[in-house]
Structure formats: C-alpha cells, structure tokens
Scaffold this active site. Structure first.
Site, PDB file in Angstrom:
ATOM      1  N   ASN A 150      -5.447  -1.931 -10.042  1.00  0.00           N
ATOM      2  CA  ASN A 150      -4.061  -2.382 -10.026  1.00  0.00           C
ATOM      3  C   ASN A 150      -3.669  -2.847 -11.426  1.00  0.00           C
ATOM      4  OD1 ASN A 150      -3.223  -2.023  -7.329  1.00  0.00           O
ATOM      5  ND2 ASN A 150      -4.405  -3.808  -6.681  1.00  0.00           N
ATOM      6  N   CYS A 172      -4.909   3.379  -2.616  1.00  0.00           N
ATOM      7  CA  CYS A 172      -4.871   1.970  -2.216  1.00  0.00           C
ATOM      8  C   CYS A 172      -5.076   1.939  -0.702  1.00  0.00           C
ATOM      9  CB  CYS A 172      -3.509   1.380  -2.578  1.00  0.00           C
ATOM     10  SG  CYS A 172      -3.236  -0.292  -1.994  1.00  0.00           S
ATOM     11  N   HIS A 173      -5.875   0.990  -0.199  1.00  0.00           N
ATOM     12  CA  HIS A 173      -6.148   0.996   1.244  1.00  0.00           C
ATOM     13  C   HIS A 173      -5.135   0.176   2.046  1.00  0.00           C
ATOM     14  CE1 HIS A 173      -9.125  -2.279  -0.147  1.00  0.00           C
ATOM     15  NE2 HIS A 173      -7.994  -2.839   0.169  1.00  0.00           N
ATOM     16  N   HIS A 202       2.252  -1.034  -2.822  1.00  0.00           N
ATOM     17  CA  HIS A 202       2.456  -2.422  -2.396  1.00  0.00           C
ATOM     18  C   HIS A 202       3.934  -2.736  -2.138  1.00  0.00           C
ATOM     19  CE1 HIS A 202      -1.540  -3.317  -4.541  1.00  0.00           C
ATOM     20  NE2 HIS A 202      -1.751  -3.345  -3.245  1.00  0.00           N
TER      21      HIS A 202
END
Length: 451
Positions: A150, A172-173, A202
C-alpha cells in the site's frame, strides 16, 4: 509442466513470506517451480528460507528454494514477481504519517492510504518499488508482477506511468469481506450470488448483486437488511479477544490489545452513512473508506479505528508466522494458475489501469475492478458508468493521485505540496505547508529526494 521461476520480493516479511509460500506449496499447477526469496534484510531472509526449506523437506514437496539479497540475481529468468515491501520501521513511520497532520489540524482518520498520511506513505514507498520495476523491465520484462504493498492505487498508477508495458497487477484481500457477510445478510450461499464491485482500492462499493437461482436483484434486500446485520455483529473487542486466544496463546508477557468498551456498529458508522445516503454497500470499513472523504471525521467510528490499529500493531509484533494451510482469500496463486492453465476464470477484484473500464472516471488511473484471467494475462471487465454519487466521491481522489505520481517521478517538493492541496481532507494551505515541512524533517532519510 513448464518450470516456473517465482520471485518473492520482501520475503523476509513474516506474514507475506510465509503466507504466500503456504499458498504456493499447496498448488498442484506450480509443482516443480523454483521459488526465489529476496529481501534486503539478510536475517529475516534466512529465517524465511530455513522455515520454508524445513517445510519442503518434511512434506517432500516438489519445489526448489533459493534465497538472495541480490535483487538483480533474483530476477534472472523470472516468470512471476510478487512485491510486498515496507520501508523503515513500519509502525513508527505510520504513526508519524497519522499524527503529524493531525497536530496541524488536518482531520484525517487513519493515515495509511488516503489523506496526507497516504501521500507521505506513497512518497516513501514508491521510489524503492520503482527501482524494483526498473530492474524487472531491464531483466525480465515479460514477467507478471503482483503488488501487495500500500497505498495500492498510487503505487500502481506511478509504476505504470513510468513503465506502461510493465505487466503489473495490484492485489488486495479487502473483497474477502463480501463472501463473509453477504450470504449471512441475504440468507443464501455465496455460490448463489452474482456480485460485481468496483471503484478504487479501499474505496470500492458493491455495484450489482443478483440471486443466480431467480435472477432477481439482491440490492433491495441488502439495503433493507445490512444495517440490522452489522448492528448485531460481535464488537471489535469480542472479535479481537477471540483472535488473541488464537494468536497469542500463552506468549509470555502478552497483554490483551483492547480494554473495556466496544463499538455498537463495529468500525462501520461511515459505512452505514454511505449505504443509507448513497445507496451502495462499501466493501471495506471506516478506517479505509474514511481516509478519502472530507466529512468522514464527523461520522466514522474513531474508537473502532483506534482499537483496530492497536490490535493490529500488537498482533503483527507477537503473532507467530508459520507455514500452514493455504489462505482462503489471497488470490495471487489462483491467478498465476489461471494464467498458466488458460482458465478464463473471473476474479472479483484486481488493481489495473482504468483505460475505459469505468467510463465516467479518468482513464489514466489505477482502478479496482473484476477481471478475467487467461494465458494472455489479466483483463479488466468493463463496468461502464458508475452511479453519479459514487463516482463523485472517487473523482475527489483523481487529482491527488495524479500529482502524487508526478511529484515522485519529477522528485518535486512543489508538486508534493500540490498533491496535498488537492486532497479533499486538507482544509488549510498553511496546515498543508507546515505538515509537509515537518514530514521532510522527520522522514528526511526517505523524502530527501524531493527538491
């Protein structure tokens, strides 16, 4: 089966190194591959290599393991490279990213991926990632490159702006929250749901949800039932205590991360506002989603965010990283398998350049979208126009991301200040300038390249 050379960059990181190796070792498709571990920390690298070697020998697994601190040597002949790095003392620097802007009155809620903290994190971590990408383009330009680090969106944008031909996919999980929550909200198995989500990393929402058996739209049920579902979830305190029992066990001197009190809507107050006012379900919690919104400070669950941060920090320090069964939600190994087997599978979320996938958002932007995977790589699925309210929120980030990339590529302090002044969370030119000057002093070792 063709021999694959898979390079793990940042393999000394316990969570990343061991987690990714566990997934690789469980793969039948990847059997016979050479796994190359690379890290700049030789002690951490040796720890990962020793544990992995012991695991391979104990289970007679058909993999070859090597480790080197020489990145150029690691990348020779690589088919796949997976990047997961941080620079310096992660939590100490994160706390500076978070607290220094707050001291000057900038109301950011988390300081990792968005807001001023996201900018400083980007300015610090992207230059070394660009160095890695420079080496990949020089040594193994055909390799597929997966980034876990990130701030995902700014890393992917800057790397692709410098190297348009780099085969870069950000993973990204975060999307894993959907299979966890939606079946419970809708009282139907995950396999019966068709779900599309998209946006920025996000900062993404469920755009469409349908029941496969009836073809009916599931969104009316989500809007009706999600608030009550999240209200009754266990508090963060209860979830953390359960995790602590799993993770800490009988670690000497280990203190529980949380004290009395719990949030009624676990770290999802802003989440609720977005669902109720904009009509779409975010796929992540307040700490992440709130970093991108100028009014988030008034509505997020501050206690939930702080509780989570302190728990996560302690968990990283005391959790015992070890090789084990494959993870349920990490997708890098299934995607590599899909490329090698020409699977055509659909993935729920990858971070790639927009190039018209979201038609009412800038093309020159790294977006998080579903994708298909085949022998030619990873291909984003066109989502078309996003709802106007959602795309309005996303558009507030476009200029900041653009200027972050430019500031790094041109090594420009003036452009870094512009990136701050374009951020919707920043309310004051004076606060932006003072914050930047203080960060340049505190993190001179990492930001000194800005002139």
């Amino acid at each position: 089966r063709m021999h694959q050379r898979i390079v793990l960059i940042g393999a000394g990181s316990a969570q990343f190194g061991f987690g990714t190796l566990s997934d690789i070792f469980a793969s039948k498709v990847l059997e016979g591959s050479e796994i190359v571990l690379h890290d700049i920390n030789p002690q951490a690298l040796k720890r990962t290599l020793d544990a992995a070697q012991a695991h391979v020998e104990a289970h007679a697994l058909p993999f070859t393991l090597t480790a080197t601190a020489d990145r150029k040597a690691a990348l020779q002949g690589a088919n796949f490279a997976i990047i997961s790095i941080e620079v310096g003392n992660r939590f100490e620097l994160w706390e500076q990213d978070w607290m220094i802007p707050l001291q000057y009155g900038i109301r950011q809620v988390y300081g990792e991926n968005g807001g001023p903290g996201g900018l400083f994190h980007s300015l610090r971590i992207i230059p070394p990632i660009l160095d890695i990408c420079d080496d990949i383009m020089a040594i193994c330009p055909e390799a597929y490159v997966f980034n876990f680090s990130n701030p995902m969106s700014r890393i992917c944008l800057t790397a692709k702006r410098k190297h348009p031909d780099l085969r870069l996919i950000g993973l990204c999980h975060e999307f894993a929250s959907l299979p966890q929550h939606l079946p419970k909200i809708l009282d139907t198995p995950w396999e019966n749901l068709f779900v599309r989500a998209g946006g920025l990393n996000h900062f993404s929402v469920v755009l469409e949800a349908r029941y496969k058996d009836t073809g009916l739209d599931a969104y009316p049920d989500i809007r009706a039932k999600a608030p009550a579902y999240f209200e009754q979830l266990p508090s963060l305190r209860e979830r953390v205590e359960e995790k602590e029992r799993e993770q800490l066990g009988s670690t000497p001197g280990a203190e529980p991360a949380l004290r009395e009190g719990a949030s009624p809507w676990p770290e999802r107050w802003l989440f609720k506002v977005i669902l109720e006012k904009f009509g779409y379900l975010p796929i992540t919690t307040d700490s992440h989603f709130g970093e991108y919104i100028q009014w988030a400070h008034d509505v997020v669950d501050h206690k939930g965010i702080l509780d989570f941060y302190y728990f996560y920090k302690q968990w990283c320090q005391v959790s015992e990283a070890r090789l084990g069964p494959p993870s349920e939600w990490e997708r890098v190994v299934p995607i590599i398998e899909g490329i090698l087997t020409d699977s055509g599978q659909e993935e729920m979320a990858v971070n790639i350049m927009n190039d018209g996938l979201i038609t009412n958002l800038a093309r020159d932007l790294a977006v998080e979208v579903p994708a298909t995977v085949d022998s030619n790589g990873v291909h984003g699925i066109v989502l078309g126009d996003l709802p106007k309210g959602i795309v309005g929120l996303l558009n507030n980030q476009v200029a900041t991301y653009d200027l972050t990339a430019e500031a790094i590529l041109k090594q420009s302090k003036a452009l870094a200040l512009q990136a701050l002044l374009l951020d919707p969370v920043v309310h004051s030119a004076r606060a932006a300038e003072q914050t930047l000057e203080m960060m340049l002093i505190r993190q001179e070792q990492y930001l000194g390249y800005l002139k």
